[in-house]
Enzyme design. Structure first.
Site, PDB file in Angstrom:
ATOM      1  N   ASP A 147       0.872  -1.171   0.000  1.00 23.51           N
ATOM      2  CA  ASP A 147       0.000   0.000   0.000  1.00 23.51           C
ATOM      3  C   ASP A 147       0.906   1.216   0.000  1.00 23.51           C
ATOM      4  O   ASP A 147       2.143   1.079  -0.057  1.00 23.51           O
ATOM      5  CB  ASP A 147      -0.957  -0.016   1.215  1.00 23.51           C
ATOM      6  CG  ASP A 147      -2.307   0.622   0.876  1.00 23.51           C
ATOM      7  OD1 ASP A 147      -2.310   1.791   0.486  1.00 23.51           O
ATOM      8  OD2 ASP A 147      -3.339  -0.076   0.987  1.00 23.51           O
ATOM      9  N   HIS A 218      -2.866   3.293  -4.554  1.00 28.68           N
ATOM     10  CA  HIS A 218      -2.221   2.876  -3.301  1.00 28.68           C
ATOM     11  C   HIS A 218      -0.804   2.377  -3.584  1.00 28.68           C
ATOM     12  O   HIS A 218      -0.367   1.354  -3.048  1.00 28.68           O
ATOM     13  CB  HIS A 218      -3.062   1.802  -2.600  1.00 28.68           C
ATOM     14  CG  HIS A 218      -4.350   2.345  -2.037  1.00 28.68           C
ATOM     15  ND1 HIS A 218      -4.385   3.224  -0.978  1.00 28.68           N
ATOM     16  CD2 HIS A 218      -5.645   2.165  -2.415  1.00 28.68           C
ATOM     17  CE1 HIS A 218      -5.643   3.557  -0.711  1.00 28.68           C
ATOM     18  NE2 HIS A 218      -6.418   2.934  -1.582  1.00 28.68           N
ATOM     19  N   GLU A 292     -10.188   3.017  -4.883  1.00 30.14           N
ATOM     20  CA  GLU A 292      -9.848   4.407  -4.585  1.00 30.14           C
ATOM     21  C   GLU A 292      -8.766   4.994  -5.486  1.00 30.14           C
ATOM     22  O   GLU A 292      -7.841   5.631  -5.000  1.00 30.14           O
ATOM     23  CB  GLU A 292      -9.396   4.517  -3.114  1.00 30.14           C
ATOM     24  CG  GLU A 292     -10.468   4.094  -2.135  1.00 30.14           C
ATOM     25  CD  GLU A 292     -10.015   4.165  -0.679  1.00 30.14           C
ATOM     26  OE1 GLU A 292     -10.810   4.648   0.135  1.00 30.14           O
ATOM     27  OE2 GLU A 292      -8.896   3.721  -0.363  1.00 30.14           O
TER      28      GLU A 292
HETATM   29  C1  ACM Z   1     -10.933  -0.107   0.814  1.00 30.04           C
HETATM   30  O1  ACM Z   1     -11.304  -0.031   1.990  1.00 30.04           O
HETATM   31  N1  ACM Z   1     -10.504   0.969   0.210  1.00 30.04           N
HETATM   32  C2  ACM Z   1     -10.944  -1.341   0.082  1.00 30.04           C
END
Ligand code: ACM
Ligand code: ZN
Length: 524
Positions: A147, A218, A292
Site C-alpha cells: 500500500d 495505493h 480508490e
Molecule cells: C478499501 O477499503 N478501500 C478497500
C-alpha cells in the site's frame, strides 16, 4: 452447546467421554501431536468417509467412544476444534459431553484480512493470527502486502521495492483527520523464504493465503522506490499519512498515488511483480486491489491521455478499466483468478463476466454496480464496511453489527453460488501492535466465524453471547485481549474524562484505554 461457530445439526445426550490421550486416525494430523499419542486400539477414532461434505465432519460421542468421520483433512481438524471447545480443552478439560454433530460450512470463503502496510506485524504475529483463524474454522487469509505506506514483500526483480519502499520516516497518529505525526521510523518486509514458510504454516491449518498487491492506486511506496512508475518522475517519500484531512506533504502529490497507465514500462513492472507473486502463492486467487484510484495525475499526464485517445477511452475511469482488464487477462493466462475491490466494476469496458474476476464488496452503502454485478451472476466476496471493517471502533461498529450482517440490505442474495463468502478486514492504520490488534479482532473474529460457517436461520445474537461468555476464560488463558461488549454492559459506567474526550475526538488509539475502563467497571 458451547461451540462457536454453531454446528449445523446437533443433539446433546447424557454422559461424557473422557479423552485418555490416545487416538487412531486415517489422516495424518501433525497438529494434534501435542495432546494425543497414536494408538491402534484407541476409542477416539478419526475415520475417512468420502460421503461427508468437504470441510465438514460427523462427530459421535458416547461414554465409550468418540468417533469422527470426515472426507478431508480440514474436516478432521475442524471436528477436533469442536471437541476442543466441547470439553474446554485449553482450560484443562478432558470430558467431552455426549452428543451427535453433523457439521459443514455455509460458505467456502471464510476470510480474514490483515493490512501489513500501514503497520508491519511480522511472522510471529501472523502465525498467531493463523492459529486463531484455525480454531474458528476460517480458511482464507487475505494478506494485504502493499500500500502507500509500505511495500512488505520481497520481489527479486525489483529490490528497491523493499530496500526503499518498506521504510517510512514518520506515522500519522490520533485518528482520521488528525494532523499529528510521530517521527519514529517504521518498516519491515517478508523475504520470499518467510512467505513460503507462512504459506505452509497456513496450509497445514486448512488456510489458503491470498496475496493482495495493489494496482494502479495505493502505490506511493512503489513509486518512492521507482519514481518512473508515476506519471511525473520526481523523487518522493514513502508517506506516513493515512488520509483524512491532512496537509499535502509532497507538493501537490497525494498520499494515495497511482501508477502511470500510459507507459508500457508500467505493465512490464506490474507483470514482473505478478510473475513472482503467482510463482510464490499456490492460491487460485490473486487480489489486485483497484480501489480508490485518484484521477488527478492521469488527467495531467500526456502519456495517459494519449493512451485514452488511441483506445477511445472516454474518461479516466475507462482508462482504469482498460488497465484492470490487462491485469485480469494476464492472471487468467497464468491460471489465476483476479480479485478486485468493487470499485473496479464501475470502470467502463471491464471484462466482468464474473468468471475471470471476483469482486470484493466493501463499500459502506448499497452499491448499484455491485448489485447489478451479483444479479448477473458475477462472483463476489462480502466485506461490507459497516459489518466487517474490523479497524472500526466498537462505538462505530458494535459486535452485533458484525454478527447480524444481512447481505439483503446490500441487494445481495448470499445463497447464490456466485457468493463465495464473507471476510473481515483488519486495516491497520490505527493498529500499531498486538494489544490493539487483539482488541479489534476479538471477539469480532468469533462473530465473523459464525456468519461464515453457521446456518443463517440459526443465528441468534443472544445465544451467541451466551456461548461467547463460556469461551472468555479460554480466550483469557490463551492471552487474547478481547474487547468487552459495551452494548450489554451497565450504562452507568463512569469513565475517566481524558479517555472520554479523546474517544469523542475520534482517536481510535484510546479505544484500548476505554476497553480497560469498561472491563474494570463492567466486572464489578
Ligand atoms: C478499501 O477499503 N478501500 C478497500
Ligand atoms: Zn500517466
Amino acid at each position: 452447546m458451547n461451540v462457536i461457530p454453531l454446528p449445523k445439526k446437533y443433539t446433546e445426550n447424557e454422559g461424557v467421554y473422557r479423552i485418555d490421550g490416545k487416538i487412531r486416525s486415517d489422516f495424518d494430523l501433525p497438529l494434534i501431536a501435542d495432546y494425543t499419542e497414536k494408538s491402534d486400539g484407541a476409542s477416539f477414532e478419526i475415520i475417512k468417509d468420502e460421503d461427508v461434505a468437504n470441510e465438514g465432519y460427523k462427530l459421535t460421542v458416547t461414554p465409550e467412544r468418540l468417533t469422527v468421520k470426515a472426507s478431508s483433512k480440514s474436516g478432521a481438524y475442524y471436528a477436533l476444534q469442536t471437541v476442543r471447545r466441547l470439553c474446554n480443552f485449553d482450560l484443562g478439560g478432558r470430558e467431552v459431553p455426549c452428543c451427535e454433530i453433523e457439521d459443514e460450512p455455509r460458505f467456502k470463503w471464510r476470510g480474514l484480512h490483515l493490512d501489513e502496510s500501514r503497520h508491519f506485524f511480522g511472522e510471529t504475529e501472523v502465525k498467531r493470527l493463523l492459529d486463531f483463524m484455525f480454531t474458528e474454522k476460517l480458511n482464507i487469509f487475505h494478506w494485504h502486502l502493499t500500500d502507500d505506506q509500505g511495500w512488505r514483500i520481497e520481489i527479486e526483480k525489483y529490490p528497491l521495492l523493499t530496500e526503499i519502499g518498506s521504510k517510512r520516516e514518520y506515522t500519522q497518529v490520533g485518528g482520521w483527520g488528525s494532523g499529528d505525526i510521530e517521527y519514529i521510523p517504521h518498516g519491515g518486509y517478508y523475504t520470499q523464504e518467510q512467505i513460503k514458510n507462512i504459506i505452509a504454516y497456513a496450509a497445514e491449518r486448512g488456510i489458503t493465503v491470498v496475496p493482495e498487491i495493489d494496482f494502479p492506486a495505493h502505490c506511493a511506496a512503489a513509486i518512492a522506490a521507482y519514481p518512473g512508475l508515476a506519471c511525473f518522475e520526481k523523487k518522493t517519500e514513502v508517506p506516513g499519512y493515512f488520509g483524512g484531512l491532512i496537509p499535502e506533504k509532497q507538493g501537490n502529490l497525494r498520499w494515495n498515488r497511482t501508477l502511470c497507465c500510459g507507459k508500457e514500462s508500467t505493465f512490464d513492472f506490474v507483470f514482473g511483480v505478478l510473475d513472482e507473486i503467482c510463482d510464490l502463492f499456490p492460491s487460485e486467487y490473486v487480489h489486485i486491489g483497484g480501489d480508490e484510484a485518484p484521477h488527478g495525475e492521469w488527467k495531467r499526464c500526456e502519456k495517459c491521455q494519449s493512451v485514452m485517445r488511441k483506445n477511445a477511452l472516454k474518461n479516466e475511469k475507462a482508462l482504469q478499466g482498460w488497465f484492470e482488464s490487462r491485469l485480469i487477462s494476464f492472471l487468467k493466462e497464468k491460471g489465476k483468478t483476479a480479485i478486485g475491490w468493487n470499485d473496479i466494476i464501475e470502470c467502463p469496458g471491464l471484462d466482468d463476466d464474473g468468471k475471470s474476476l471476483v469482486i470484493q464488496y466493501w463499500t459502506p452503502k448499497r452499491d448499484k454496480h455491485a448489485e447489478r454485478y451479483a444479479e448477473g451472476g458475477g462472483a463476489m466476496i462480502l466485506s461490507n464496511h459497516q459489518s466487517f471493517y474490523f479497524d472500526m471502533t466498537y462505538a462505530m461498529m458494535p459486535l452485533d453489527a458484525t454478527y447480524n450482517y444481512n447481505p439483503r440490505a446490500f441487494g445481495i442474495d448470499a445463497d447464490g453460488d456466485n457468493v463465495l463468502g464473507v471476510e473481515g478486514e483488519l486495516w491497520s492504520e490505527w493498529i500499531p501492535g498486538r494489544e490493539k490488534l487483539d482488541l479489534n479482532a476479538f471477539p469480532r473474529m468469533q462473530a465473523l466465524a459464525e456468519v461464515a460457517w453457521s446456518q443463517e436461520n440459526k443465528r441468534d445474537f443472544s445465544d451467541f453471547k451466551r456461548r461467547l461468555d463460556l469461551l472468555k476464560p479460554t480466550l483469557e488463558k490463551l492471552g487474547i485481549g478481547y474487547a468487552v461488549d459495551r452494548v450489554s454492559l451497565n450504562k452507568n459506567i463512569i469513565l475517566s474524562s481524558k479517555v472520554q474526550s479523546e474517544f469523542r475526538k475520534g482517536n481510535p488509539l484510546f479505544e484500548t484505554e476505554l476497553n480497560k475502563e469498561y472491563k474494570a467497571e463492567g466486572e464489578k
